[in-house]
Design a protein around this motif. Structure first.
Motif, PDB file in Angstrom:
ATOM      1  N   ASN A 132       0.857  -1.184   0.000  1.00 49.24           N
ATOM      2  CA  ASN A 132       0.000   0.000   0.000  1.00 49.24           C
ATOM      3  C   ASN A 132       0.892   1.233   0.000  1.00 49.24           C
ATOM      4  OD1 ASN A 132      -1.588   2.211   0.665  1.00 49.24           O
ATOM      5  ND2 ASN A 132      -2.703   1.182   2.292  1.00 49.24           N
TER       6      ASN A 132
ATOM      7  N   GLU B 144       0.940   5.034   0.177  1.00 48.43           N
ATOM      8  CA  GLU B 144       0.276   6.285   0.530  1.00 48.43           C
ATOM      9  C   GLU B 144      -1.236   6.232   0.328  1.00 48.43           C
ATOM     10  OE1 GLU B 144       2.239   9.568  -1.399  1.00 48.43           O
ATOM     11  OE2 GLU B 144       3.960   9.403  -0.070  1.00 48.43           O
ATOM     12  N   ASP B 145      -1.825   5.065   0.482  1.00 47.20           N
ATOM     13  CA  ASP B 145      -3.270   4.877   0.286  1.00 47.20           C
ATOM     14  C   ASP B 145      -3.733   5.317  -1.111  1.00 47.20           C
ATOM     15  OD1 ASP B 145      -3.727   3.797   2.817  1.00 47.20           O
ATOM     16  OD2 ASP B 145      -3.929   5.785   3.717  1.00 47.20           O
ATOM     17  N   LYS B 146      -2.792   5.348  -2.053  1.00 47.25           N
ATOM     18  CA  LYS B 146      -3.116   5.735  -3.424  1.00 47.25           C
ATOM     19  C   LYS B 146      -2.894   4.597  -4.416  1.00 47.25           C
ATOM     20  CE  LYS B 146      -1.950  10.629  -2.713  1.00 47.25           C
ATOM     21  NZ  LYS B 146      -1.060  11.729  -3.138  1.00 47.25           N
ATOM     22  N   VAL B 147      -1.919   3.752  -4.123  1.00 45.56           N
ATOM     23  CA  VAL B 147      -1.564   2.672  -5.039  1.00 45.56           C
ATOM     24  C   VAL B 147      -1.509   1.362  -4.263  1.00 45.56           C
ATOM     25  CG1 VAL B 147       0.117   1.815  -6.713  1.00 45.56           C
ATOM     26  CG2 VAL B 147      -0.160   4.286  -6.388  1.00 45.56           C
TER      27      VAL B 147
ATOM     28  N   PHE C  49      -8.564   2.227  -4.048  1.00 47.70           N
ATOM     29  CA  PHE C  49      -7.333   2.931  -4.372  1.00 47.70           C
ATOM     30  C   PHE C  49      -7.461   3.587  -5.741  1.00 47.70           C
ATOM     31  CE2 PHE C  49      -6.143  -0.159  -1.252  1.00 47.70           C
ATOM     32  CZ  PHE C  49      -5.088   0.397  -0.542  1.00 47.70           C
ATOM     33  N   GLU C  50      -6.709   4.674  -5.944  1.00 45.37           N
ATOM     34  CA  GLU C  50      -6.690   5.305  -7.265  1.00 45.37           C
ATOM     35  C   GLU C  50      -6.123   4.355  -8.309  1.00 45.37           C
ATOM     36  OE1 GLU C  50      -4.739   9.113  -7.293  1.00 45.37           O
ATOM     37  OE2 GLU C  50      -5.554   9.641  -5.321  1.00 45.37           O
ATOM     38  N   HIS C  51      -5.138   3.574  -7.899  1.00 43.40           N
ATOM     39  CA  HIS C  51      -4.473   2.649  -8.825  1.00 43.40           C
ATOM     40  C   HIS C  51      -4.285   1.296  -8.157  1.00 43.40           C
ATOM     41  CE1 HIS C  51      -3.381   5.923 -11.577  1.00 43.40           C
ATOM     42  NE2 HIS C  51      -3.092   6.615 -10.505  1.00 43.40           N
TER      43      HIS C  51
ATOM     44  N   GLN D 104       6.351   6.022  -5.075  1.00 46.16           N
ATOM     45  CA  GLN D 104       6.131   7.250  -4.316  1.00 46.16           C
ATOM     46  C   GLN D 104       6.681   8.455  -5.078  1.00 46.16           C
ATOM     47  OE1 GLN D 104       8.066   7.290  -0.479  1.00 46.16           O
ATOM     48  NE2 GLN D 104       6.811   8.972   0.283  1.00 46.16           N
TER      49      GLN D 104
ATOM     50  N   LEU E  95       4.490   9.220  -8.247  1.00 40.98           N
ATOM     51  CA  LEU E  95       3.210   9.868  -7.974  1.00 40.98           C
ATOM     52  C   LEU E  95       3.276  11.378  -8.214  1.00 40.98           C
ATOM     53  CD1 LEU E  95       2.064   7.955  -4.769  1.00 40.98           C
ATOM     54  CD2 LEU E  95       0.777   8.097  -6.914  1.00 40.98           C
TER      55      LEU E  95
ATOM     56  N   ASN F 126      -0.609   5.828 -15.858  1.00 40.90           N
ATOM     57  CA  ASN F 126      -0.606   7.269 -15.653  1.00 40.90           C
ATOM     58  C   ASN F 126      -0.329   8.042 -16.937  1.00 40.90           C
ATOM     59  OD1 ASN F 126      -0.780   8.156 -12.563  1.00 40.90           O
ATOM     60  ND2 ASN F 126       0.143   6.126 -12.717  1.00 40.90           N
TER      61      ASN F 126
END
Length: 275
Positions: A91, A93-96, A108-110, A133, A136, A162
């Motif tokens: 995990n 940053e709770d984004k990927v 998650f975004e990704h 990281q 991003l 992206n």
């Protein structure tokens, strides 16, 4: 399947030396690890192991640490089974979320779904985390990208997710090429995937080069990366421990690269440089 040797390294003190030992063992051919409370288990193909190379590593002569080891042969190990026993989702940053197919999806975004053909060691977790990281905060849209030493091609896949344009993934290992093809299809992205080294480069230039490898290969190959990096392009590096940074930056300075951002996670470091 390859025959492997399993090494049991007893390390005193274990922290931070377990992570550091993993980093230097990669340089002599070890390709996967499992952390233990008092050290690590390390794995290397029997046909490439050279005990003199191991004994000559500086870390074994460092007075701040005591390392003892034993080893035994593990014929026909099933790396997928070993990996599934030890791999947890990553995990970032709770984004990927980087996960296997047998893990649950999340909000998650990704998401990147991978199924490696070898064990996925703790060091790889940290450096993969650092690379993504950094990515991003990078503008990847319509950029031509190279993922050098791609492994599972998780970085190349993330770049394509992206908005990256043509993306080339290169690795010296046949398993990585096969695995990258599978993972690209699994994540529904299009990659150009080649088996080879920095010697493959020279025919085309890139806007962004990603290299999550190790210190010795980076020092050797940075001049080649710079030669195929467009003006204003970005070189993103990891696979480095904190004590490797000065040597890497010396080579980067000699090749007219400027350090833009350095981040660290535990003992591991990522460097973002520009041309």
């Amino acid at each position: 399947m390859q025959n492997y040797l399993e090494f049991n390294f007893k390390i005193n003190p274990p922290k931070p030396w377990s992570e550091i030992l993993m980093a230097v063992l990669i340089e002599v051919g070890f390709d996967s690890f499992t952390e233990e409370t008092d050290g690590i288990l390390g794995y290397i193909q029997k046909d490439i192991f050279n005990e003199e190379d191991l004994k000559n590593l500086e870390i074994f002569h460092n007075e701040e640490i005591n390392i003892e080891y034993s080893f035994s042969e593990m014929p026909n190990i099933n790396w997928n089974e070993e990996w599934e026993k030890n791999f947890d989702p990553i995990n970032i940053e709770d984004k990927v979320l980087i996960r296997a197919e047998f893990h649950e999806s999340g909000d998650f975004e990704h998401e990147i779904i991978i199924q490696p053909k070898m064990s996925f060691g703790t060091g790889h977790h940290a450096t993969t985390y650092l690379m993504i990281q950094q990515m991003l905060d990078m503008d990847l849209k319509n950029k031509k990208v190279l993922d050098m030493g791609c492994g599972t091609s998780v970085l190349a896949i993330f770049a394509k997710q992206n908005g990256a344009a043509e993306t080339l993934a290169i690795d010296i290992d046949e398993w990585s090429v096969e695995n990258s093809i599978e993972n690209a299809a699994r994540n529904e992205v299009e990659l150009i995937i080649e088996q080879g080294t920095a010697e493959n480069l020279g025919k085309e230039n890139f806007d962004i080069i990603l290299a999550n490898i190790n210190r010795n290969i980076l020092i050797s190959d940075i001049p080649t990366y710079v030669s195929v990096l467009n003006a204003g392009g970005k070189l993103l590096l990891s696979g480095l421990c904190f004590f490797d940074v000065d040597d890497i930056l010396e080579v980067c300075t000699e090749n007219n690269l400027t350090l833009e951002k350095k981040i660290q996670r535990e003992e591991w470091v990522s460097l973002l440089l520009s041309k």
